[in-house]
Structures are given as structure tokens and as C-alpha cells.
Scaffold this active site. Sequence first.
Site, mmCIF file in Angstrom:
data_model
loop_
_atom_site.group_PDB
_atom_site.id
_atom_site.type_symbol
_atom_site.label_atom_id
_atom_site.label_comp_id
_atom_site.label_asym_id
_atom_site.label_seq_id
_atom_site.Cartn_x
_atom_site.Cartn_y
_atom_site.Cartn_z
ATOM 1 N N ARG A 154 1.149 -1.140 0.113
ATOM 2 C CA ARG A 154 -0.183 0.119 -0.228
ATOM 3 C C ARG A 154 1.055 1.720 -0.307
ATOM 4 O O ARG A 154 0.201 2.460 -0.788
ATOM 5 C CB ARG A 154 -0.988 0.323 1.306
ATOM 6 C CG ARG A 154 -2.098 -0.950 1.660
ATOM 7 C CD ARG A 154 -2.890 -0.827 2.392
ATOM 8 N NE ARG A 154 -3.391 -1.909 2.867
ATOM 9 C CZ ARG A 154 -3.217 -3.286 3.566
ATOM 10 N NH1 ARG A 154 -1.565 -2.807 3.846
ATOM 11 N NH2 ARG A 154 -3.676 -3.855 4.090
ATOM 12 N N ILE A 155 1.802 1.349 0.689
ATOM 13 C CA ILE A 155 2.623 2.833 1.039
ATOM 14 C C ILE A 155 3.346 2.667 -0.511
ATOM 15 O O ILE A 155 3.740 3.930 -1.091
ATOM 16 C CB ILE A 155 3.931 2.532 2.309
ATOM 17 C CG1 ILE A 155 2.844 2.098 3.648
ATOM 18 C CG2 ILE A 155 4.644 3.837 2.295
ATOM 19 C CD1 ILE A 155 3.791 2.293 4.510
ATOM 20 N N THR A 237 11.220 4.410 5.548
ATOM 21 C CA THR A 237 11.047 4.660 6.147
ATOM 22 C C THR A 237 10.394 3.777 6.485
ATOM 23 O O THR A 237 9.276 3.190 7.092
ATOM 24 C CB THR A 237 9.546 5.673 5.185
ATOM 25 O OG1 THR A 237 8.883 5.068 4.339
ATOM 26 C CG2 THR A 237 10.300 7.512 5.167
ATOM 27 N N ARG A 239 11.347 0.245 8.359
ATOM 28 C CA ARG A 239 12.185 -0.011 9.132
ATOM 29 C C ARG A 239 13.756 0.075 9.575
ATOM 30 O O ARG A 239 14.063 -0.950 8.351
ATOM 31 C CB ARG A 239 11.973 -1.499 9.780
ATOM 32 C CG ARG A 239 10.205 -2.159 10.389
ATOM 33 C CD ARG A 239 10.071 -1.453 11.548
ATOM 34 N NE ARG A 239 8.645 -0.991 12.136
ATOM 35 C CZ ARG A 239 8.012 -0.207 11.758
ATOM 36 N NH1 ARG A 239 8.026 0.523 10.991
ATOM 37 N NH2 ARG A 239 6.944 -0.628 12.326
ATOM 38 N N GLU A 268 16.835 2.202 16.980
ATOM 39 C CA GLU A 268 16.069 3.085 17.774
ATOM 40 C C GLU A 268 16.201 3.571 19.117
ATOM 41 O O GLU A 268 15.577 2.356 19.767
ATOM 42 C CB GLU A 268 14.819 2.932 16.993
ATOM 43 C CG GLU A 268 14.518 3.875 15.174
ATOM 44 C CD GLU A 268 13.835 3.534 14.889
ATOM 45 O OE1 GLU A 268 12.451 3.422 15.519
ATOM 46 O OE2 GLU A 268 13.394 3.279 13.630
ATOM 47 N N HIS A 286 11.418 8.923 13.589
ATOM 48 C CA HIS A 286 10.813 8.215 13.121
ATOM 49 C C HIS A 286 8.800 9.006 13.216
ATOM 50 O O HIS A 286 8.671 7.606 13.879
ATOM 51 C CB HIS A 286 10.607 6.817 14.006
ATOM 52 C CG HIS A 286 9.591 4.747 13.940
ATOM 53 N ND1 HIS A 286 10.335 4.083 13.709
ATOM 54 C CD2 HIS A 286 8.814 5.333 12.950
ATOM 55 C CE1 HIS A 286 9.634 3.424 13.284
ATOM 56 N NE2 HIS A 286 8.667 4.244 12.628
ATOM 57 N N GLY A 288 6.642 8.742 9.845
ATOM 58 C CA GLY A 288 6.633 8.855 9.005
ATOM 59 C C GLY A 288 4.619 8.812 8.392
ATOM 60 O O GLY A 288 4.116 9.428 8.159
HETATM 61 C C1 DGY Z 1 4.401 1.776 11.438
HETATM 62 O O1 DGY Z 1 2.691 1.768 11.780
HETATM 63 O O2 DGY Z 1 4.630 0.987 11.305
HETATM 64 C C2 DGY Z 1 4.799 2.910 11.836
HETATM 65 O O3 DGY Z 1 6.358 3.060 11.618
HETATM 66 C C3 DGY Z 1 5.082 3.719 12.606
HETATM 67 O O4 DGY Z 1 3.988 4.425 12.773
#
Ligand code: DGY
Length: 331
Positions: A154-155, A237, A239, A268, A286, A288
Site C-alpha cells: 500500500r505505501i 521509511t 524499518r 532506535e 520515525h 512517517g
Molecule cells: C508503523 O505504523 O509501522 C509506523 O512505523 C509507526 O507508525
Amino acid sequence: MKVFVTGKLSDRAFDALQNFAQVDAYESDDPMPREEFEARLDGKDALVCILGDKVDRELFQKRPQLKLVANVAVGYDNINVADANDAGVLITNTPGVLDNATADLAFGLLLSAARRIVEADGFVRRGEWKGWKRELMLGAELHGKTLGIVGMGRIGKAVAKRARAFGLNIIYARKGEDKKADDALKKAFEAERVSLSDLCKRSDFISVHCPLRQETRHLIGKAEFALMQPHCVLVNTSRGAVIDEEAMIEALESKRIASCGLDVFEREPLVPERLIALPNVVLAPHIGSATKETRAGMDELAIKGLVEAFSGKLPSNAVNPAVWDKFQGSR
Ligand code: DGY
């Protein structure tokens, strides 16, 4: 039923949860000490948690009354799903609601790194700007270049949509055979599916969007950096551990690649000093999904799934629907 919430929720989500269950909420935005986390989970049927909360076999064994974990994140690498399956604990996440926010940030990082916006900002603030110069802060143009998207979920698709508006050509690499999906991506974005090696070789810009799993840990490492073009800009963006951070720092220091835009890191909130020392990286903590709208959407989806599950309906955001019968039997 009793629920422990480890972070703040939007008012709407919190009210919906309170109307349904007895809620114990950790009100601070700072990370909670592990001992307190475990102590407050005692006697709770469900946990609403964030990605910093580690959930695994040890926790399930210590807290056998736990039936559901609602992770307020789309990524759930903080949760051992195999352990949850063994324990019959239902896991939910928050897919779909953060695609635009994350894609926007990926694009922001890409533009910032390619056009050296953060570097330029510092230059002006330090009073170093003495007038217009032809060669000042020359960066890379996006239009007509190739963006490689690693992980076309999706992203990844939301990034592709933005990329087309910027005149970028799109190639992508992802796991699994799905000709129908590949055809649809070709039609929607003229996107071409390639191997990860080809993507590394051909991309002017790379944006990473695959989840962190055992098989994607250090997916981009020394061998992949060796294939990239020296002008390549890499954005992450997803991991941090999808990229071998040590190999990435070496690639940046040796100018094997031009720059990076990073929202995520391997350990992190630790960001290596060597990375901080580099002018050709843009760093974010982090964020995003950090828009008011998206955070509210994530909270609401997490609580909706919890309420549905305890009301006898399998939530659409269940990560391990296979435990549904076990879950039903335990509630
Ligand atoms: C996620 O949703 O996995 C993001 O990294 C944090 O909101």
C-alpha cells in the site's frame, strides 16, 4: 473486560474504548519501564501497544490471561506472531490508514536529500550565504529519472502515485509471484517489476517500503550498495533493520552512494555518531505516520478491531486470523 494501553490515544478512540472496557492507560509519551509494563499488564484481557513494546513468548507465558494485542502501527516486528499463535493470542495492526502520511514523508526525505534542503537551510542560518552562485548547492533533478521502490504494498503504491506526478519512471522489486498485480501496476504507473539487483543497478533514487521480517532483515547490504550508482539517493521509511546500517554508513562515507533520507534506524532511538556526522543525510525520528489525522485514524482502527474481536467479529485488521477459534474459546 480489562485493557492496558501503553501510549496516548486520540480522544475519540479513548472514549470508544472506555465505553467498552475497563481501561488502564499509561499517560506519558515517554517509553515505559519494562517492569511497569509487565506489572500493569497483570490481569488484563487485552493490550493496546506501540512499536517500542516487545511482545513475545515470555510475556505470553507470564500473562496467560492476555487474549488480544492491538499494535497501533502497521509494522508489527515488535511482536513475535509465531509465539502469539502458540499462545492463541489475536494480534491486530493498523494497515491502510497511514499510507499517505508515510508516502508524503518518503517523498519529503527524497526531495530534501536530492535537493540538499536541510544542508541549504543550515548554510543560510549560519550566515554563510554571500550571494547567488551558479554552483551553489547543486542537487539532483527528479524529473525523467528512475525511482526504485522496494516493496510494492500500500505505501509503495502511494509513493508510486506521487512519483508519477514528479515525472519519475518507476521500477520495483517485491516478493512473491503475482502477475495480475504486476499488470495492474504497469497499467496504473507504467511500473516495471525487476529483481532487487537490477533495481539497485538502475535506480537514481531508491525508496524502501517492505516490512521487517526474518527474510527482509539486511535485505539491502554491502552487496546491494556495491551495485548502486554513485549518484543514488536512498530513502528508508520502513524499518531500519531492512538496511544493514553499517554497510550504509560505509557506502555514504566512501561516496559509493550520494545521500540518504532516513526516518528509521536499526537500534532506535540510537542514531550512530558516524551517520550524524555526515552532511549528505537527512535524519528524522520515525515520524512517517506522524500527522494528527493519521495518528487518530490509527488509534481508531486499533480500538475498532479490539471492540469487534471481543464482540465476536473477526476484525479485518487481524494479523493472525488462524487463532480466531482459540481466541473465541478463551473470551
Ligand atoms: C508503523 O505504523 O509501522 C509506523 O512505523 C509507526 O507508525
